[in-house]
Scaffold this motif. Sequence first.
Motif, PDB file in Angstrom:
ATOM      1  N   ASP A  54       0.827  -1.197   0.000  1.00 53.33           N
ATOM      2  CA  ASP A  54       0.000   0.000   0.000  1.00 53.33           C
ATOM      3  C   ASP A  54       0.868   1.255   0.000  1.00 53.33           C
ATOM      4  N   VAL A  55       0.452   2.254  -0.732  1.00 50.98           N
ATOM      5  CA  VAL A  55       1.154   3.536  -0.748  1.00 50.98           C
ATOM      6  C   VAL A  55       0.153   4.616  -0.360  1.00 50.98           C
ATOM      7  N   LYS A  62      -5.808 -10.814  -5.697  1.00 54.91           N
ATOM      8  CA  LYS A  62      -5.400  -9.500  -5.208  1.00 54.91           C
ATOM      9  C   LYS A  62      -6.149  -8.401  -5.955  1.00 54.91           C
ATOM     10  N   ARG A  63      -6.508  -7.358  -5.238  1.00 55.81           N
ATOM     11  CA  ARG A  63      -7.067  -6.165  -5.868  1.00 55.81           C
ATOM     12  C   ARG A  63      -5.943  -5.139  -6.028  1.00 55.81           C
ATOM     13  N   HIS A  64      -5.739  -4.665  -7.246  1.00 58.04           N
ATOM     14  CA  HIS A  64      -4.684  -3.705  -7.579  1.00 58.04           C
ATOM     15  C   HIS A  64      -5.376  -2.395  -7.953  1.00 58.04           C
ATOM     16  N   GLN A  65      -4.957  -1.309  -7.323  1.00 55.12           N
ATOM     17  CA  GLN A  65      -5.587  -0.024  -7.600  1.00 55.12           C
ATOM     18  C   GLN A  65      -4.547   1.077  -7.772  1.00 55.12           C
ATOM     19  N   VAL A  66      -4.850   2.027  -8.648  1.00 49.46           N
ATOM     20  CA  VAL A  66      -4.026   3.218  -8.820  1.00 49.46           C
ATOM     21  C   VAL A  66      -4.958   4.427  -8.868  1.00 49.46           C
ATOM     22  N   LYS A  67      -4.542   5.515  -8.216  1.00 47.65           N
ATOM     23  CA  LYS A  67      -5.302   6.762  -8.225  1.00 47.65           C
ATOM     24  C   LYS A  67      -4.407   7.903  -8.680  1.00 47.65           C
ATOM     25  N   ALA A  68      -4.984   8.816  -9.445  1.00 49.57           N
ATOM     26  CA  ALA A  68      -4.247  10.000  -9.903  1.00 49.57           C
ATOM     27  C   ALA A  68      -5.133  11.227  -9.752  1.00 49.57           C
ATOM     28  N   ASP A  69      -4.497  12.354  -9.411  1.00 44.32           N
ATOM     29  CA  ASP A  69      -5.222  13.613  -9.372  1.00 44.32           C
ATOM     30  C   ASP A  69      -4.528  14.603 -10.299  1.00 44.32           C
ATOM     31  N   ALA A  70      -4.867  15.877 -10.205  1.00 43.47           N
ATOM     32  CA  ALA A  70      -4.328  16.885 -11.116  1.00 43.47           C
ATOM     33  C   ALA A  70      -2.824  17.083 -10.957  1.00 43.47           C
ATOM     34  N   GLY A  92      -0.787  14.368 -10.501  1.00 40.49           N
ATOM     35  CA  GLY A  92      -0.141  13.120 -10.920  1.00 40.49           C
ATOM     36  C   GLY A  92      -0.545  11.967 -10.024  1.00 40.49           C
ATOM     37  N   PHE A  93       0.408  11.071  -9.732  1.00 41.90           N
ATOM     38  CA  PHE A  93       0.119   9.912  -8.891  1.00 41.90           C
ATOM     39  C   PHE A  93      -0.366  10.351  -7.516  1.00 41.90           C
ATOM     40  N   LYS A  94      -1.433   9.713  -7.033  1.00 45.67           N
ATOM     41  CA  LYS A  94      -1.991  10.053  -5.723  1.00 45.67           C
ATOM     42  C   LYS A  94      -1.791   8.919  -4.728  1.00 45.67           C
ATOM     43  N   SER A  95      -2.160   7.694  -5.116  1.00 46.74           N
ATOM     44  CA  SER A  95      -1.967   6.552  -4.225  1.00 46.74           C
ATOM     45  C   SER A  95      -2.170   5.261  -5.010  1.00 46.74           C
ATOM     46  N   GLY A  96      -1.793   4.136  -4.390  1.00 50.81           N
ATOM     47  CA  GLY A  96      -1.967   2.842  -5.026  1.00 50.81           C
ATOM     48  C   GLY A  96      -1.838   1.744  -4.003  1.00 50.81           C
TER      49      GLY A  96
END
Length: 244
Positions: free
Chosen positions: A90-91, A225-233, A235-239
């Motif tokens: 987790d990040v 496993k569930r793999h997720q990536v999030k980005a906001d304005a 750039g990278f936000k969390s994963g």
Amino acid sequence: MATTRRRTAVVLAGLATAALLGTGTANASIIAPDALRIASYENSLKNSTEPEAAATLKQFDALAHDKKVKFLDYTEDPENLKALLQEAADVPEAGTTVHSLVNLKGGDVQIEADSDATFKPDDTDAAAVAARGKLSRGWWDTTYSVKQKIFGVTVTKLSLWVNYYTDGSKITKVDHADCGKRNYNAAVSIGHGVPKAQLASGTAIGEVIWEGSIIYRGFGIEIDKRHQVKADAYGFKSGYLKNI
């Protein structure tokens, strides 16, 4: 699905055994077992159609004989096999990039998590955009990858990315999510479901379910496993990469 995957695991286990026995069958009685294992692994990389297989082979060949044997032992170690699919990756909320590292087996085995963002900008004033910290106007792909290394050699890598559009101030559209894998471990079979993407509260979200089967002495261990990536304005936000 579970029954089909268990059958697949057993079949793959048989193929892995056949591969080991099929290398130099006529001389099997005079070739040391470790030499057979090394040759079998090298042949699997030579015959692989994966674009990074040649680089992995070069890295593996550069290892000393004892490390090659230990490398293969690690790929067959059930605790190590589970690590990539079980170790927390987790990040938390972060900047535009992230790098984290988990050391296992005294540092011989590592699990790395990385992110990056690539784009085709519409914004002509890149200096002004950089000054304010937000992404340039245009379409972006933000990726979150988790990989397992043994003696510095990447054995398995799981990547997920989400494609979105920002107007230079906020994300206004999300087009799609996609994923990719590199797997050079005959004891691990990895599939995945359909990647999904959405836009929620100005955040681009990509998600996919990885379906992993670990083959050990003829038995299949299944871990999803569930793999997720999030980005906001920015750039990278969390994963994350989590057990289901």
